[in-house]
Scaffold this active site. Structure first.
Site, PDB file in Angstrom:
ATOM      1  N   ASP A   8       0.879  -1.173   0.000  1.00 49.05           N
ATOM      2  CA  ASP A   8       0.000   0.000   0.000  1.00 49.05           C
ATOM      3  C   ASP A   8       0.916   1.223   0.000  1.00 49.05           C
ATOM      4  OD1 ASP A   8      -2.244   1.683   0.250  1.00 49.05           O
ATOM      5  OD2 ASP A   8      -2.055   1.701   2.432  1.00 49.05           O
ATOM      6  N   GLU A  67      -1.466  -1.571  -4.772  1.00 50.07           N
ATOM      7  CA  GLU A  67      -2.682  -0.792  -5.023  1.00 50.07           C
ATOM      8  C   GLU A  67      -2.442   0.219  -6.125  1.00 50.07           C
ATOM      9  OE1 GLU A  67      -5.688   0.505  -1.879  1.00 50.07           O
ATOM     10  OE2 GLU A  67      -4.566   2.340  -2.274  1.00 50.07           O
ATOM     11  N   ASP A 139      -2.087   1.074   7.437  1.00 48.44           N
ATOM     12  CA  ASP A 139      -1.288   0.877   6.225  1.00 48.44           C
ATOM     13  C   ASP A 139      -0.933  -0.600   6.057  1.00 48.44           C
ATOM     14  OD1 ASP A 139      -0.804   3.839   5.722  1.00 48.44           O
ATOM     15  OD2 ASP A 139       0.068   3.594   7.711  1.00 48.44           O
TER      16      ASP A 139
END
Length: 171
Positions: A8, A67, A139
Site C-alpha cells: 500500500d 494498489e 497501512d
C-alpha cells in the site's frame, strides 16, 4: 504454498504485508509499514526503496500485488503518491517479481463484499481472515488486504484455467 507481498504505497507511510497462501487459506508472515523520516521527497523515496528491498531479500515472496493510484482532487498528493508507488514497483521488479495491480474498490469488494467499504471494515476482515487480534497499523492492514485479494484472484484464475484445460482435453 505461495508467498505474496502486498504493498500500500505512500510517501509518508508505505504499508507492506506478506502472506503465504495455499488452497484458499492464508497465513500471515509479516506486516508493517515503512515510515519515512522527515526530509526531501527524494530522501523519503530512497528510504522506501531501501527498506522495501531489504524486506524482499529477507522474506523472498513469490508474487507481488500493489494498489493502483486513486486520483482525487489534490493533484499534488496524487503525484507524490505516484512517485512512492513507482519506487515500490521498481523494488519489486528488481527482485524479479511480476506485479498485479488492484484498485482500492476491487480490494474492498473482494474482502467485504462492498466496493465502498470503510478502511476499518477492511481491516476487520483482514484480521478475521488471518486470525489476528490486537492493533494493526491501517497501512499494514491495507497491504495485507491487497495480498489477500491477489491470493483470492489468483485462485479464481487457476480454477478457470483448470476448467478451460479440461474442456480442451475433452475435445
Amino acid at each position: 504454498m505461495t508467498r505474496i507481498i502486498g504493498i500500500d504505497p505512500g510517501s509518508r507511510h508505505t504499508g507492506y504485508g506478506i502472506i503465504e497462501s495455499e488452497r484458499g487459506r492464508a497465513r500471515l508472515i509479516v506486516a508493517g509499514r515503512i515510515s519515512t523520516a522527515a526530509g526531501t521527497v527524494p530522501q523519503r523515496l530512497l528510504q522506501i526503496q531501501q527498506e522495501l528491498g531489504a524486506l524482499l531479500a529477507e522474506f523472498t515472496p513469490d508474487e507481488a500485488a500493489i494498489e493502483e493510484v486513486f486520483v482525487n482532487k489534490n493533484v499534488q498528493t496524487a503525484l507524490v503518491l505516484g512517485q512512492a508507488r513507482g519506487v515500490a514497483l521498481c523494488a519489486l521488479a528488481q527482485a524479479g517479481l511480476d506485479v498485479a495491480e488492484y484498485a482500492a474498490s476491487q480490494v474492498k469488494q473482494a474482502l467485504t463484499g462492498s466496493g465502498r467499504a470503510e478502511k476499518l471494515q477492511v481491516q476487520h476482515m483482514v484480521k478475521v481472515l488471518l486470525n489476528q487480534q490486537g492493533r494493526m497499523a491501517i497501512d499494514a492492514s491495507d497491504a495485507l488486504a491487497i495480498a489477500l485479494t491477489h491470493a483470492q484472484t489468483r485462485g479464481v484464475r487457476a480454477s478457470v484455467a483448470s476448467v478451460a484445460g479440461l474442456r480442451r482435453s475433452r475435445r
